[in-house]
Design a protein around this motif. Structure first.
Motif, PDB file in Angstrom:
ATOM      1  N   GLY A 115       0.815  -1.200   0.000  1.00  0.00           N
ATOM      2  CA  GLY A 115       0.000   0.000   0.000  1.00  0.00           C
ATOM      3  C   GLY A 115       0.849   1.249   0.000  1.00  0.00           C
ATOM      4  N   THR A 116       0.160   2.370  -0.152  1.00  0.00           N
ATOM      5  CA  THR A 116       0.810   3.670  -0.214  1.00  0.00           C
ATOM      6  C   THR A 116       0.097   4.603   0.746  1.00  0.00           C
ATOM      7  OG1 THR A 116       1.330   3.281  -2.543  1.00  0.00           O
ATOM      8  CG2 THR A 116       1.459   5.545  -1.773  1.00  0.00           C
ATOM      9  N   SER A 117       0.843   5.272   1.604  1.00  0.00           N
ATOM     10  CA  SER A 117       0.264   6.231   2.532  1.00  0.00           C
ATOM     11  C   SER A 117       0.409   7.635   1.959  1.00  0.00           C
ATOM     12  CB  SER A 117       0.972   6.145   3.890  1.00  0.00           C
ATOM     13  OG  SER A 117       0.425   7.103   4.773  1.00  0.00           O
ATOM     14  N   LEU A 118      -0.721   8.340   1.908  1.00  0.00           N
ATOM     15  CA  LEU A 118      -0.738   9.694   1.358  1.00  0.00           C
ATOM     16  C   LEU A 118      -0.990  10.714   2.458  1.00  0.00           C
ATOM     17  CD1 LEU A 118      -3.112   8.980  -1.679  1.00  0.00           C
ATOM     18  CD2 LEU A 118      -0.614   8.874  -1.649  1.00  0.00           C
ATOM     19  N   ASP A 119      -0.418  11.917   2.292  1.00  0.00           N
ATOM     20  CA  ASP A 119      -0.746  12.993   3.216  1.00  0.00           C
ATOM     21  C   ASP A 119      -2.055  13.650   2.760  1.00  0.00           C
ATOM     22  OD1 ASP A 119      -0.145  14.774   1.153  1.00  0.00           O
ATOM     23  OD2 ASP A 119       1.766  15.409   2.000  1.00  0.00           O
TER      24      ASP A 119
END
Length: 118
Positions: free
Chosen positions: A61-65
């Motif tokens: 997964g990818t964590s976004l601000d």
């Protein structure tokens, strides 16, 4: 041939998951898009874990601000004999280029554990 490959893959998966595994999140402190994450970390780590017979990559997964910018990426791992094999995963992630600030996270009983990738 393709059918044989999938039969072997299912067999390997069943062997790995027949053993007691631990879910581990590799929190990689690097801003990568999903395809880059897969090419740099997921695919080579999958190959390493499979060849070693110690687990497999099950996702990522990818964590976004708040603005939508990538902050960090995660790789989901099911690992056999976690206490014994975590050092091998750390070594491989370092070899793949995991930057400072990256860590592995998992539960041990009721306790959440974070192990730096250094």
């Amino acid at each position: 041939m393709r059918k044989l490959f999938f039969c072997i893959l299912i067999l390997i998966t069943n062997i790995v998951f027949a053993q007691d595994t631990t879910f581990i999140l590799a929190h990689i402190n690097e801003a990568l898009m999903p395809i880059e994450r897969g090419e740099k970390y997921e695919d080579p780590l999958f190959d390493f874990l499979e060849a070693s017979g110690i687990g497999e990559v099950t996702g990522g997964g990818t964590s976004l601000d708040k603005s939508g910018k990538v902050e960090w990426v995660g790789v989901d791992i099911e690992l056999v004999n976690a206490q014994e094999n975590i050092p091998l995963v750390i070594k491989e992630l370092k070899r793949l280029g995991a930057p400072e600030g990256s860590f592995l996270e998992y539960s041990f009983g009721e306790k959440r554990v974070q192990v730096p990738i250094e």
